[in-house]
Design a protein around this motif. Structure first.
Motif, PDB file in Angstrom:
ATOM      1  N   CYS A   1     -13.570  39.139  13.938  1.00 33.80           N
ATOM      2  CA  CYS A   1     -12.583  38.973  12.856  1.00 33.80           C
ATOM      3  C   CYS A   1     -11.605  37.881  13.298  1.00 33.80           C
ATOM      4  O   CYS A   1     -10.415  38.136  13.549  1.00 33.80           O
ATOM      5  N   PRO A   2     -12.077  36.651  13.443  1.00 39.14           N
ATOM      6  CA  PRO A   2     -11.238  35.585  14.012  1.00 39.14           C
ATOM      7  C   PRO A   2     -10.162  35.116  13.036  1.00 39.14           C
ATOM      8  O   PRO A   2     -10.308  35.218  11.821  1.00 39.14           O
ATOM      9  N   VAL A   3      -9.079  34.567  13.606  1.00 36.32           N
ATOM     10  CA  VAL A   3      -7.993  33.949  12.840  1.00 36.32           C
ATOM     11  C   VAL A   3      -7.844  32.517  13.335  1.00 36.32           C
ATOM     12  O   VAL A   3      -7.600  32.289  14.527  1.00 36.32           O
ATOM     13  N   TRP A   4      -8.035  31.549  12.418  1.00 37.91           N
ATOM     14  CA  TRP A   4      -7.959  30.138  12.801  1.00 37.91           C
ATOM     15  C   TRP A   4      -6.628  29.501  12.386  1.00 37.91           C
ATOM     16  O   TRP A   4      -6.014  28.824  13.155  1.00 37.91           O
ATOM     17  N   GLU A   5      -6.247  29.669  11.108  1.00 45.40           N
ATOM     18  CA  GLU A   5      -5.026  29.076  10.569  1.00 45.40           C
ATOM     19  C   GLU A   5      -4.988  27.571  10.820  1.00 45.40           C
ATOM     20  O   GLU A   5      -4.079  27.035  11.442  1.00 45.40           O
ATOM     21  N   GLU A   6      -6.008  26.885  10.320  1.00 46.47           N
ATOM     22  CA  GLU A   6      -6.111  25.436  10.459  1.00 46.47           C
ATOM     23  C   GLU A   6      -6.308  24.799   9.089  1.00 46.47           C
ATOM     24  O   GLU A   6      -6.759  25.455   8.137  1.00 46.47           O
ATOM     25  N   ALA A   7      -5.976  23.514   9.013  1.00 46.98           N
ATOM     26  CA  ALA A   7      -6.127  22.767   7.767  1.00 46.98           C
ATOM     27  C   ALA A   7      -7.038  21.565   8.002  1.00 46.98           C
ATOM     28  O   ALA A   7      -7.021  20.956   9.083  1.00 46.98           O
ATOM     29  N   PHE A   8      -7.843  21.230   6.975  1.00 49.31           N
ATOM     30  CA  PHE A   8      -8.770  20.100   7.034  1.00 49.31           C
ATOM     31  C   PHE A   8      -8.624  19.305   5.735  1.00 49.31           C
ATOM     32  O   PHE A   8      -8.453  19.889   4.663  1.00 49.31           O
ATOM     33  N   ARG A   9      -8.732  18.017   5.858  1.00 49.24           N
ATOM     34  CA  ARG A   9      -8.512  17.142   4.710  1.00 49.24           C
ATOM     35  C   ARG A   9      -9.715  16.228   4.528  1.00 49.24           C
ATOM     36  O   ARG A   9     -10.220  15.662   5.500  1.00 49.24           O
ATOM     37  N   PHE A  10     -10.143  16.078   3.273  1.00 49.75           N
ATOM     38  CA  PHE A  10     -11.303  15.246   2.941  1.00 49.75           C
ATOM     39  C   PHE A  10     -10.946  14.337   1.764  1.00 49.75           C
ATOM     40  O   PHE A  10     -10.220  14.744   0.848  1.00 49.75           O
ATOM     41  N   PHE A  11     -11.486  13.117   1.793  1.00 52.18           N
ATOM     42  CA  PHE A  11     -11.442  12.228   0.633  1.00 52.18           C
ATOM     43  C   PHE A  11     -12.697  12.475  -0.213  1.00 52.18           C
ATOM     44  O   PHE A  11     -13.798  12.621   0.324  1.00 52.18           O
ATOM     45  N   LEU A  12     -12.532  12.497  -1.528  1.00 49.78           N
ATOM     46  CA  LEU A  12     -13.641  12.765  -2.454  1.00 49.78           C
ATOM     47  C   LEU A  12     -13.841  11.558  -3.362  1.00 49.78           C
ATOM     48  O   LEU A  12     -12.875  11.032  -3.931  1.00 49.78           O
ATOM     49  N   GLN A  13     -15.118  11.136  -3.496  1.00 52.20           N
ATOM     50  CA  GLN A  13     -15.422  10.039  -4.414  1.00 52.20           C
ATOM     51  C   GLN A  13     -15.637  10.538  -5.845  1.00 52.20           C
ATOM     52  O   GLN A  13     -15.195   9.907  -6.784  1.00 52.20           O
ATOM     53  N   ASP A  14     -16.332  11.645  -6.008  1.00 50.76           N
ATOM     54  CA  ASP A  14     -16.572  12.226  -7.335  1.00 50.76           C
ATOM     55  C   ASP A  14     -16.661  13.741  -7.178  1.00 50.76           C
ATOM     56  O   ASP A  14     -17.712  14.276  -6.817  1.00 50.76           O
ATOM     57  N   PRO A  15     -15.575  14.469  -7.431  1.00 51.99           N
ATOM     58  CA  PRO A  15     -15.593  15.931  -7.221  1.00 51.99           C
ATOM     59  C   PRO A  15     -16.582  16.660  -8.121  1.00 51.99           C
ATOM     60  O   PRO A  15     -16.942  17.803  -7.823  1.00 51.99           O
ATOM     61  N   ARG A  16     -17.030  16.037  -9.188  1.00 55.85           N
ATOM     62  CA  ARG A  16     -17.933  16.725 -10.101  1.00 55.85           C
ATOM     63  C   ARG A  16     -19.299  16.971  -9.485  1.00 55.85           C
ATOM     64  O   ARG A  16     -19.993  17.927  -9.864  1.00 55.85           O
ATOM     65  N   SER A  17     -19.712  16.121  -8.553  1.00 54.76           N
ATOM     66  CA  SER A  17     -21.067  16.227  -8.001  1.00 54.76           C
ATOM     67  C   SER A  17     -21.094  16.568  -6.516  1.00 54.76           C
ATOM     68  O   SER A  17     -22.168  16.739  -5.957  1.00 54.76           O
ATOM     69  N   GLN A  18     -19.949  16.672  -5.858  1.00 53.64           N
ATOM     70  CA  GLN A  18     -19.925  16.929  -4.423  1.00 53.64           C
ATOM     71  C   GLN A  18     -19.775  18.422  -4.141  1.00 53.64           C
ATOM     72  O   GLN A  18     -19.286  19.191  -4.986  1.00 53.64           O
ATOM     73  N   GLU A  19     -20.174  18.810  -2.929  1.00 55.82           N
ATOM     74  CA  GLU A  19     -20.133  20.209  -2.512  1.00 55.82           C
ATOM     75  C   GLU A  19     -19.491  20.319  -1.142  1.00 55.82           C
ATOM     76  O   GLU A  19     -19.594  19.413  -0.308  1.00 55.82           O
ATOM     77  N   LEU A  20     -18.833  21.456  -0.925  1.00 57.39           N
ATOM     78  CA  LEU A  20     -18.286  21.793   0.384  1.00 57.39           C
ATOM     79  C   LEU A  20     -19.241  22.754   1.067  1.00 57.39           C
ATOM     80  O   LEU A  20     -19.517  23.836   0.558  1.00 57.39           O
ATOM     81  N   ASP A  21     -19.761  22.331   2.230  1.00 60.50           N
ATOM     82  CA  ASP A  21     -20.680  23.160   2.995  1.00 60.50           C
ATOM     83  C   ASP A  21     -19.928  23.733   4.196  1.00 60.50           C
ATOM     84  O   ASP A  21     -19.356  22.987   4.996  1.00 60.50           O
ATOM     85  N   VAL A  22     -19.925  25.059   4.299  1.00 66.21           N
ATOM     86  CA  VAL A  22     -19.210  25.752   5.370  1.00 66.21           C
ATOM     87  C   VAL A  22     -20.235  26.509   6.214  1.00 66.21           C
ATOM     88  O   VAL A  22     -21.026  27.298   5.685  1.00 66.21           O
ATOM     89  N   GLN A  23     -20.220  26.267   7.517  1.00 70.29           N
ATOM     90  CA  GLN A  23     -21.108  26.937   8.459  1.00 70.29           C
ATOM     91  C   GLN A  23     -20.249  27.611   9.525  1.00 70.29           C
ATOM     92  O   GLN A  23     -19.482  26.958  10.235  1.00 70.29           O
ATOM     93  N   VAL A  24     -20.370  28.931   9.623  1.00 68.57           N
ATOM     94  CA  VAL A  24     -19.703  29.688  10.688  1.00 68.57           C
ATOM     95  C   VAL A  24     -20.718  29.894  11.800  1.00 68.57           C
ATOM     96  O   VAL A  24     -21.777  30.497  11.584  1.00 68.57           O
ATOM     97  N   LYS A  25     -20.406  29.376  12.990  1.00 70.16           N
ATOM     98  CA  LYS A  25     -21.367  29.400  14.091  1.00 70.16           C
ATOM     99  C   LYS A  25     -20.706  29.932  15.347  1.00 70.16           C
ATOM    100  O   LYS A  25     -19.485  29.944  15.491  1.00 70.16           O
ATOM    101  N   ASP A  26     -21.566  30.373  16.256  1.00 71.64           N
ATOM    102  CA  ASP A  26     -21.117  30.687  17.597  1.00 71.64           C
ATOM    103  C   ASP A  26     -20.818  29.380  18.324  1.00 71.64           C
ATOM    104  O   ASP A  26     -21.325  28.309  17.941  1.00 71.64           O
ATOM    105  N   ASP A  27     -20.003  29.445  19.371  1.00 72.49           N
ATOM    106  CA  ASP A  27     -19.566  28.202  20.010  1.00 72.49           C
ATOM    107  C   ASP A  27     -20.710  27.402  20.594  1.00 72.49           C
ATOM    108  O   ASP A  27     -20.570  26.203  20.836  1.00 72.49           O
ATOM    109  N   SER A  28     -21.872  27.998  20.818  1.00 70.66           N
ATOM    110  CA  SER A  28     -23.025  27.246  21.298  1.00 70.66           C
ATOM    111  C   SER A  28     -23.686  26.432  20.199  1.00 70.66           C
ATOM    112  O   SER A  28     -24.554  25.613  20.463  1.00 70.66           O
TER     113      SER A  28
END
Length: 1100
Positions: free
Chosen positions: A518-545
């Protein structure tokens, strides 16, 4: 009060003199008093009489030398000579006296002006004011001095418990990293001044602290046998402190945020730095890089947030607030730069090779280098996030590129507050500490939470030709808060989760939280978007390896466009994870909006709408007179500079066993396969069943650029029914391959107890000549493995600049065209240009070509929602006969009236490690280099002869002087023995001049049989070609047997044709029988063999 003439008034007493006028200093008044004294009359008359007598006496003394000269009898010349000496001495004396008088008068004037200035400043400013905008804070310095020892204790704990574990986990070579000594010393940090910014938001207090530190900090670092001491000698910077939010309860202030607006100046004294940089993994670092990293850690957007009250709302917003805005920086040109290049030890002055560094906080961009130019034109665009106004600055530094150390040409700085006030600035800025000017266009883009403006923003961006990246339409800020109920690792161990967030090819990673599901990160990330209508955010939660995936999430950004305030603040369910695994995030999207009255779109020079970079009075609006129609394309300097990397995955050894049977009681092996990642592409080998020492022998090819820092990521997995097990990973830097052209290494697999992998990498440099094409095709057939795809023989680079005269939509409206470029199964789609019949795409694509003689380039121009507008089919065989294998002109489109301006460039891929040497005049090499390396790269078949002999064998069969085919035709074969894999290999290339028995041409195929065995185990059969007398096969067949046994065999080759669809009868067109004892199986040469009747035996 009486004052003697010699007395001089004190400046302190001057303001109290009642007779001084308000605008005249007392010094002048005193000098008037000195000159106004009355002299006695008697003394004046006596003085005048004495002066007359003295003057008469001097004139008599002048006549004495004349009299004496006449009495002695000397000539008049002696008298004149003496008189000339006297007049010269007198003139020099008068000049000295006049210079002294001028200097004395200048000194008096300076004293009078200084006295007047001090007098006025004391009258106009109160005595307690020392600076107009910065206040002293000595009381704060006393507090800092009191708490300084306790701050040292906190720093020692922070470095030992937080920083050191993070450093040890960042690199396997730093597992023993420790801080052996942390002392802040006795000299505390000083706050030179404090400035309070009025007029900001009412719920916050904003302070700027000018910090200066000259101290004796001592920090000792130890890594195994390496030791380093670091002492901070000095630091200067502006620390911004924000007290926010202000609340109605004690302590009134909810939290304190601290950060440096600009990178502070650090002066670090290293002891043992040379030893520290000898540590593996740190050898690429330098003192400057380390200090830059330390400074960047303290600068925006990094903040230190200290909450002062519990349960504070919007902690994530305070820790990482939304940017104030975006500045789009158009780096256009420079002029009048200084010349730094010298030749022949400075006797000949050259020019410079300028490039620019653009920096806002930690955001840094580097332009391309313009060779030999003092008035460079870059035409590049960058977008930066602005977090604090006022305070942040745009800094541009211009350098001259040199092989050793780049020369500094000048810099300019501009506060971002001026851009915010102006909206749009288009000016030439002078360079400080150098000569020349730099031309910038700066645009302030506001952040709007209004999805209705998106179409307008996209419409604007379609008219912006931005390099090196397309313009952005929005930004996305992701606040990663926490996760719940992540799955455990094997053995019910707590994972060490981290998160990878990706949008297209941009990936950012969070920190790692150790031993928590049950980790707590409390971090922020910023991205520039060319066309939000067709783009996707891909999130992968992984072990540190990075080998174990704990959960995944794919979120279409179009979902944010329908959310209130373009914001989602909620839990998200994870896929490929536990049933209750979820992730809490807050996603905020903001559109980048520029006032339409200020919009003027830049374009690449040489295209319609391009800016005149030498125009000092920029025009507003977007209408620019179109230039004349170009006859050739104008690609950038990077076009056609790609290389091809050939990756040969050979084998592995000592892999770990992952398979278990009977509940783990019986230990099995593994079913390994290899996964490769490079340049956004991934490849995967076949699976080798039940083998801890597998041999794959597969070849993969990928197009690469010469960008430094590229790495090939290699991972080995065990194939399972449910989830594949991790067997190790390694990374290969491409620097050695790009520089030397070849790399053959055994690589140790990381993150596993044992295992190593054998790879061969070769850089294929394309060449613009078709002389080697037949040899390349022949050698590719020799070195191609049975499990790999067909190897590429050439690289095709296509640059599509523009189109004209495209058909209108419904007769009157222009279309919104885009183009699709394809070769075989690979295609590239350009951007869509809105509503124009003359679009400018300015895009390029590259393709691997396997058979240049038969493949073609297909171009489709289509309108968005309107269908096809035209097409073009360009056979690559036309490029093979073109000058330097390149065509660059206008092409007419079929199925429409339009035409396109296109450049197609073909280059042949010649391997320097496969026995083939270029022999054309332009690329001639010594044959000795090949004879010294008789083996094919990666352990492929042996070529024992020299390069000229090999070329003669490879080209002999295609010689126009060879014997004609026999009555039954001929078959072209290559036969050799692959000693490393203990295999007999035969390649059936083609047949020619086959016999036609009936009305229609036959449907030939080739059957091979190893005699004396006639069973199915030794029989091989090619594919069937329809209705042809000259079929092309290029198929490879293998038999696994020892060399001594292969030499006792005969290879029976039969060319047959199917009689009919319903019949199983096969018509024999001809055959040949090869005695393998009479063939040199180590050569691998292709040869034509005459076909004979069934009753005949032998070969020709």
């Amino acid at each position: 009060m009486d004052r003697s003439p010699g007395d001089r008034p004190s400046p302190v007493d001057q303001p109290n003199a009642p007779s001084d006028p308000p605008d005249q200093p007392p010094t002048a008044h005193a000098k008037l008093d000195q000159s106004s004294g009355n002299q006695p009359a008697g003394s004046g008359a006596a003085g005048e009489a004495l002066a007359v007598l003295t003057s008469f006496g001097r004139r008599l003394l002048v006549l004495v030398p004349v009299y004496l000269a006449g009495a002695i009898g000397l000539s008049v010349g002696f008298v004149l000579f003496g008189l000339a000496l006297y007049l010269g001495w007198r003139r020099v004396r008068e000049e000295k006296e006049r210079s002294l008088r001028v200097a004395r008068q200048l000194l008096d004037d300076e004293e009078r002006l200084t006295t007047k200035t001090l007098y006025m400043s004391h009258r106009e400013l109160p005595a307690w004011v020392s600076f107009p905008d910065v206040e002293k804070a000595e009381w704060l310095n006393k507090i800092v001095a009191q708490v300084w020892p306790f701050l040292g204790q906190y720093m020692e704990k922070l470095l030992a418990e937080t920083v050191a574990p993070a450093v040890r986990g960042s690199n396997p070579h730093l597992q023993t990293f420790t801080f052996t000594r942390v002392e802040l010393g006795e000299k505390p940090l000083r706050i030179v001044g404090v400035r309070v910014h009025p007029g900001q938001r009412k719920e916050q207090i904003l302070l700027d602290l000018n910090i200066s530190y000259v101290g004796d900090v001592q920090i000792d670092v130890e890594v195994k046998k390496y030791f380093c001491k670091a002492g901070v000698k000095g630091m200067q910077g502006v620390l911004r402190v924000i007290l926010e939010p202000l609340i109605g309860n004690l302590p009134i202030v909810g939290a304190v945020s601290m950060f440096f607006i600009r990178r502070p100046t650090l002066d670090i004294n290293w002891t043992g730095m040379t030893n520290l940089l000898d540590i593996p993994g740190l050898s690429s670092l330098s003192d400057t890089m380390i200090m830059d990293s330390i400074a960047a850690f303290l600068v925006l957007p990094n903040r230190l947030l200290v909450p002062l009250v519990p349960d504070l709302q919007d902690v994530a917003q305070l820790r990482s607030p939304l940017p104030r805005g975006i500045i789009r920086i158009h780096l256009l040109a420079a002029r009048g730069l200084s010349s730094k290049d010298k030749y022949i030890k400075g006797l000949i002055e050259g020019k410079s090779d300028p490039y620019a560094l653009v920096r806002v906080g930690t955001q840094t961009f580097c332009s391309r280098v313009i060779d030999e130019e003092l008035n460079p034109q870059w035409g590049e665009t960058y977008e930066v996030m602005v977090h604090e106004v006022p305070g942040q600055e745009i800094e541009v530094e211009v350098f001259d590129k040199d092989p050793d150390k780049d020369d500094f040409l000048g810099r300019m700085k501009l506060d971002v507050g001026k851009v915010l006030q102006a909206g749009v600035m288009d000016e030439w800025f002078p360079l400080q500490s150098g000569q020349g000017q730099v031309h910038l266009r700066l645009e302030w883009l506001s952040l709007l939470p209004d999805a209705e403006k998106l179409e307008q923003v996209l419409q604007w961006n379609r008219g912006v030709s931005s390099q090196p990246e397309p313009p952005s339409a929005a930004i996305l800020v992701v606040y990663l808060d926490r996760a719940q109920d992540l799955p455990l690792k094997k053995g019910n161990k707590e994972p060490n989760p981290m998160v990878q967030l990706s949008i297209q090819d941009v990936t950012q990673e969070s920190k790692t939280v150790y031993n928590a599901n049950c980790p707590v990160w409390e971090e922020a990330f910023r991205f520039f978007l060319q066309d939000p209508r067709s783009q996707e955010l891909d999130v992968q939660v992984k072990d540190d390896s990075r080998a174990l995936t704990l959960g995944a999430l794919t979120l279409p950004l179009a979902r944010l466009l329908t959310a209130p305030e373009l914001t989602l603040d909620q839990w998200f369910q994870l896929s490929s994870s536990g049933p209750n695994s979820r992730l809490y995030m807050k996603l905020v999207m903001r559109l980048l909006y520029l006032d339409s009255s200020e919009v003027r779109f830049p374009a690449v020079p040489g295209t319609p709408g391009a800016w005149d970079l030498d125009d000092e009075s920029p025009q507003t609006g977007s209408s620019v007179d179109a230039p004349p129609r170009p006859s050739h394309t104008t690609p950038d300097s990077n076009f056609g500079t790609e290389n091809v990397l050939r990756i040969h995955v050979l084998e592995a050894q000592d892999l770990i066993a992952k398979d278990r049977f009977l509940g783990g009681l019986v230990k099995g092996k593994s079913d390994p396969y290899v996964k490769l990642k490079l340049g956004g592409r991934s490849f995967r080998s076949r699976v080798v069943r039940e083998d801890l020492n597998p041999r794959w022998n597969e070849v993969f090819e990928v197009i690469i650029t010469s960008i430094p820092g590229q790495e090939l990521e290699v991972e080995v997995f065990d194939k399972d029914l449910d989830k594949d097990d991790f067997l190790g990973r390694c990374k290969v830097s491409l620097t050695t391959v790009l520089n030397n052209g070849f790399l053959d290494e055994w690589l140790t697999l990381e993150d596993v107890p044992s295992g190593r992998l054998h790879l061969c990498l070769e850089r294929l440099t394309p060449r613009p000549t078709a002389a080697e094409l037949e040899e390349v095709l022949q050698v590719n057939s020799l070195i191609q493995t049975q499990k790999s795809a067909e190897l590429a023989a050439a690289l095709l680079s296509v640059y599509l600049e523009r189109a004209e005269d495209l058909p209108l939509r419904k007769g009157t409206k222009p279309p919104s065209p885009y183009a699709t470029i394809a070769v075989g199964d690979t295609s590239h789609k350009t951007k869509t240009v809105s509503q124009t019949s003359a679009p400018v795409w300015d895009e390029s694509a590259s393709f691997l070509i396997r058979k240049p003689n038969s493949e073609s380039l297909e171009l489709q121009v289509q309108g968005e929602g309107t269908g096809a507008l035209g097409s073009l089919s360009l056979p690559l065989s036309e490029l093979l006969v073109a000058d330097r294998l390149c065509l660059d002109h206008w092409f007419m489109l079929s199925n429409g009236p339009g035409q396109v301006l296109l450049r197609a460039q073909l280059r042949i891929l010649v391997s320097q490690h496969s026995g083939v040497e270029a022999y054309s005049h332009s690329y001639s090499h010594s044959s000795s280099s090949l004879s010294e390396e008789p083996e094919l790269w990666g352990g492929l078949p042996h070529i024992t002869s020299s390069a000229p002999e090999l070329r003669q064998r490879l080209t002999h069969s295609d010689s126009p002087l060879e014997a004609p085919a026999g009555p039954l035709g001929q078959v072209k074969l290559t036969v050799w023995y692959y000693s490393e894999e203990r295999k007999l290999i035969s390649i059936v290339h083609s047949c020619r001049a086959l016999r036609q028995n009936g009305r229609d041409p036959p449907d030939p195929y080739v059957s091979l049989l190893l005699l004396p065995d006639k069973n199915r185990g030794t029989k091989r059969k090619s594919s069937q070609k329809k209705r042809t007398l000259n079929p092309e096969f290029d198929e490879r067949f293998e038999w696994e047997l020892p060399l001594d046994e292969a030499l006792r065999r005969k290879l029976d080759v039969s060319v047959k044709s199917s009689s009919s669809f319903m019949s199983r009868e096969r018509e024999l067109l001809g055959k040949v029988q090869l005695d393998l004892t009479e063939i040199d199986l180590s050569q691998g040469a292709a040869q034509w063999y005459d076909l004979m009747d069934d009753k005949d035996k032998g070969s020709s």
